[in-house]
Design a protein around this motif. Structure first.
Motif, PDB file in Angstrom:
ATOM      1  N   MET A  73      28.482  18.035  22.528  1.00  0.00           N
ATOM      2  CA  MET A  73      29.397  18.625  21.409  1.00  0.00           C
ATOM      3  C   MET A  73      29.897  19.833  21.243  1.00  0.00           C
ATOM      4  O   MET A  73      29.264  20.776  21.886  1.00  0.00           O
ATOM      5  N   ARG A  74      31.032  20.068  20.848  1.00  0.00           N
ATOM      6  CA  ARG A  74      31.718  21.181  20.968  1.00  0.00           C
ATOM      7  C   ARG A  74      31.013  22.388  19.893  1.00  0.00           C
ATOM      8  O   ARG A  74      30.474  21.951  19.161  1.00  0.00           O
ATOM      9  N   THR A  75      31.170  23.514  20.375  1.00  0.00           N
ATOM     10  CA  THR A  75      30.546  24.595  19.555  1.00  0.00           C
ATOM     11  C   THR A  75      31.032  24.763  18.222  1.00  0.00           C
ATOM     12  O   THR A  75      30.400  24.666  17.147  1.00  0.00           O
ATOM     13  N   ASN A  76      32.309  25.176  18.071  1.00  0.00           N
ATOM     14  CA  ASN A  76      33.038  25.437  16.936  1.00  0.00           C
ATOM     15  C   ASN A  76      33.914  24.424  16.479  1.00  0.00           C
ATOM     16  O   ASN A  76      34.696  23.872  17.138  1.00  0.00           O
ATOM     17  N   LYS A  77      34.239  24.357  15.071  1.00  0.00           N
ATOM     18  CA  LYS A  77      35.105  23.252  14.534  1.00  0.00           C
ATOM     19  C   LYS A  77      36.501  24.207  14.333  1.00  0.00           C
ATOM     20  O   LYS A  77      36.229  25.473  13.982  1.00  0.00           O
ATOM     21  N   ASN A  78      37.416  23.880  14.595  1.00  0.00           N
ATOM     22  CA  ASN A  78      38.786  24.607  14.275  1.00  0.00           C
ATOM     23  C   ASN A  78      39.117  24.751  12.802  1.00  0.00           C
ATOM     24  O   ASN A  78      39.047  23.534  12.267  1.00  0.00           O
ATOM     25  N   LEU A  79      39.295  25.917  12.430  1.00  0.00           N
ATOM     26  CA  LEU A  79      39.558  25.981  11.164  1.00  0.00           C
ATOM     27  C   LEU A  79      41.007  25.625  10.547  1.00  0.00           C
ATOM     28  O   LEU A  79      42.085  25.996  11.326  1.00  0.00           O
ATOM     29  N   LYS A  80      41.197  24.978   9.492  1.00  0.00           N
ATOM     30  CA  LYS A  80      42.293  24.187   8.835  1.00  0.00           C
ATOM     31  C   LYS A  80      43.048  25.434   8.425  1.00  0.00           C
ATOM     32  O   LYS A  80      42.508  26.234   7.632  1.00  0.00           O
ATOM     33  N   ARG A  81      44.359  25.943   8.890  1.00  0.00           N
ATOM     34  CA  ARG A  81      45.153  27.051   8.310  1.00  0.00           C
ATOM     35  C   ARG A  81      45.784  26.191   7.049  1.00  0.00           C
ATOM     36  O   ARG A  81      46.535  25.194   7.092  1.00  0.00           O
ATOM     37  N   THR A  82      45.674  27.017   6.178  1.00  0.00           N
ATOM     38  CA  THR A  82      46.537  26.939   4.614  1.00  0.00           C
ATOM     39  C   THR A  82      47.793  27.244   4.849  1.00  0.00           C
ATOM     40  O   THR A  82      48.004  28.411   4.778  1.00  0.00           O
ATOM     41  N   ILE A  83      48.834  26.348   4.513  1.00  0.00           N
ATOM     42  CA  ILE A  83      50.283  26.797   4.506  1.00  0.00           C
ATOM     43  C   ILE A  83      50.734  27.151   3.151  1.00  0.00           C
ATOM     44  O   ILE A  83      50.515  26.359   2.322  1.00  0.00           O
ATOM     45  N   ALA A  84      51.305  28.370   2.865  1.00  0.00           N
ATOM     46  CA  ALA A  84      51.903  28.745   1.347  1.00  0.00           C
ATOM     47  C   ALA A  84      52.962  27.711   0.975  1.00  0.00           C
ATOM     48  O   ALA A  84      53.860  27.707   2.229  1.00  0.00           O
ATOM     49  N   PRO A  85      53.081  27.218   0.056  1.00  0.00           N
ATOM     50  CA  PRO A  85      54.150  26.466  -0.417  1.00  0.00           C
ATOM     51  C   PRO A  85      55.543  27.226  -0.204  1.00  0.00           C
ATOM     52  O   PRO A  85      55.600  28.633  -0.489  1.00  0.00           O
ATOM     53  N   ASP A  86      56.699  26.630  -0.167  1.00  0.00           N
ATOM     54  CA  ASP A  86      58.040  27.381  -0.024  1.00  0.00           C
ATOM     55  C   ASP A  86      58.232  27.820  -1.336  1.00  0.00           C
ATOM     56  O   ASP A  86      58.033  27.238  -2.405  1.00  0.00           O
ATOM     57  N   PRO A  87      59.312  28.933  -1.339  1.00  0.00           N
ATOM     58  CA  PRO A  87      59.396  29.705  -2.751  1.00  0.00           C
ATOM     59  C   PRO A  87      60.342  28.847  -3.567  1.00  0.00           C
ATOM     60  O   PRO A  87      60.318  28.887  -5.054  1.00  0.00           O
ATOM     61  N   VAL A  88      61.367  28.017  -2.997  1.00  0.00           N
ATOM     62  CA  VAL A  88      62.421  27.223  -3.890  1.00  0.00           C
ATOM     63  C   VAL A  88      61.858  26.004  -4.424  1.00  0.00           C
ATOM     64  O   VAL A  88      61.718  25.673  -5.908  1.00  0.00           O
TER      65      VAL A  88
END
Length: 158
Positions: free
Chosen positions: A1-16
């Motif tokens: 099994m792989r050692t680390n789970k890759n973290l999900k990056r949260t994307i900030a919503p666009d301003p408009v």
């Protein structure tokens, strides 16, 4: 099994539109780190879509993206020295990612004769996707056809 789970990056919503999907579209449309150029073009494309459909641009974009999202894809799996194309269902975030990628690539590959700016091309591709036509929809259908053709290897799914 792989050692680390890759973290999900949260994307900030666009301003408009204050929407995460639009932010993803802008980020995907960006070339050479020029985010302001990309966001200007995406917003122009959404304005064009709104003027042509007389409906909310965000809702129209969501519907178009929903039409592009694939349900199945093929993944290569090596078994006993042979590589098989195994059809697998596409998971949530990947559906979204593939749909946006296909939309942007289809818009970029449109001919320059009718559409001059990226905004025009993107708007045309969104409108085509809304009507279940265009290059992005063709890409989805090709993916589904490939999965259907390799249905015999579905028992190799992991």
């Amino acid at each position: 099994m792989r050692t680390n789970k890759n973290l999900k990056r949260t994307i900030a919503p666009d301003p408009v539109y204050n929407n995460r999907l639009i932010a993803k579209l802008i980020n995907r449309s960006m070339l050479d780190g020029r985010k302001t150029v990309a966001s200007t073009q995406v917003y122009k494309a959404l304005e064009i879509v709104q003027s042509k459909t007389k409906k909310d641009a965000l809702e129209t974009f969501r519907n178009a993206l929903e039409n592009i999202k694939p349900q199945l894809e093929v993944r290569t799996r090596r078994i006993g020295g042979a590589a098989y194309q195994v059809p697998t269902p596409v998971k949530g975030d990947r559906k979204e990612t593939l749909a946006i990628r296909w939309l942007v690539n289809a818009a970029r590959q449109r001919s320059n004769s009718t559409y001059h700016t990226y905004a025009d091309k993107l708007a045309a591709e969104i409108l085509d996707a809304l009507n279940n036509e265009g290059s992005a929809i063709k890409k989805k259908l090709d993916t589904h056809k490939m999965a259907e053709a390799n249905k015999a290897f579905a028992h190799f799914r992991w």
